[in-house]
Scaffold this active site. Sequence first.
Site, PDB file in Angstrom:
ATOM      1  N   GLU A  42      28.317   9.435  44.786  1.00  0.00           N
ATOM      2  CA  GLU A  42      29.733   9.169  45.088  1.00  0.00           C
ATOM      3  C   GLU A  42      30.483   9.130  43.768  1.00  0.00           C
ATOM      4  O   GLU A  42      30.040   8.524  42.809  1.00  0.00           O
ATOM      5  CB  GLU A  42      29.889   7.825  45.794  1.00  0.00           C
ATOM      6  CG  GLU A  42      31.319   7.418  46.025  1.00  0.00           C
ATOM      7  CD  GLU A  42      31.427   6.045  46.657  1.00  0.00           C
ATOM      8  OE1 GLU A  42      32.373   5.320  46.283  1.00  0.00           O
ATOM      9  OE2 GLU A  42      30.590   5.673  47.490  1.00  0.00           O
ATOM     10  N   GLU A  55      40.686   4.847  42.793  1.00  0.00           N
ATOM     11  CA  GLU A  55      40.374   3.672  43.595  1.00  0.00           C
ATOM     12  C   GLU A  55      40.873   2.416  42.886  1.00  0.00           C
ATOM     13  O   GLU A  55      40.679   2.263  41.690  1.00  0.00           O
ATOM     14  CB  GLU A  55      38.871   3.534  43.834  1.00  0.00           C
ATOM     15  CG  GLU A  55      38.542   2.350  44.729  1.00  0.00           C
ATOM     16  CD  GLU A  55      37.079   2.262  45.094  1.00  0.00           C
ATOM     17  OE1 GLU A  55      36.796   1.785  46.201  1.00  0.00           O
ATOM     18  OE2 GLU A  55      36.219   2.653  44.279  1.00  0.00           O
TER      19      GLU A  55
END
Length: 176
Positions: free
Chosen positions: A92, A97
């Site tokens: 990932e 974010e």
Amino acid sequence: QLARFTGRLFLPRPASRRNLTFYDNATSLWYLQTDSVNLVDDSARGRDSVRLHSKATFTHGVFIMEVEHIPAGCATWPAWWLTNDPWPSHGEIDVIEQIHGVGQNNFVGHTEGRCDAGAPSDSFQGNWKPSYPWITNPSTDCTLSSNPQGCAADLPPGTFGGPFNRQGGGAFALVW
């Protein structure tokens, strides 16, 4: 091979019916948003929002996203992740974010197998950091089995939230 999204986006019908997604012909922009109108009961799962999935998978590439506005404020969690199932064996990469009103982006990599992000190069503008409050040392080791945090970096101030929006947004790029 260059692939570029230029206009036709297939969205989950509930999202478009709830006006969470729409295309503005006047500006040629796609809008993806969270329900900010309806009151949400404390026992509810949360607000309706949009999550896009690609049917394609990639093993390398240059990924670019231009963003004019990122949600900011209490209980927001905007993100742009590149991942695949089963997680984490396929890894990932969290390109964008952050949570709440923080003004700088949090870049994180998670993987199985050996993966060391190494020393920052001249093009790296962030700072390696611990990705969880209970971990005290920053790490460039993205391997989850030896390092549960992955490798995390804060990018410079102004790369997220209110400060990012006030400067008119920007572009995020990942070369993989």
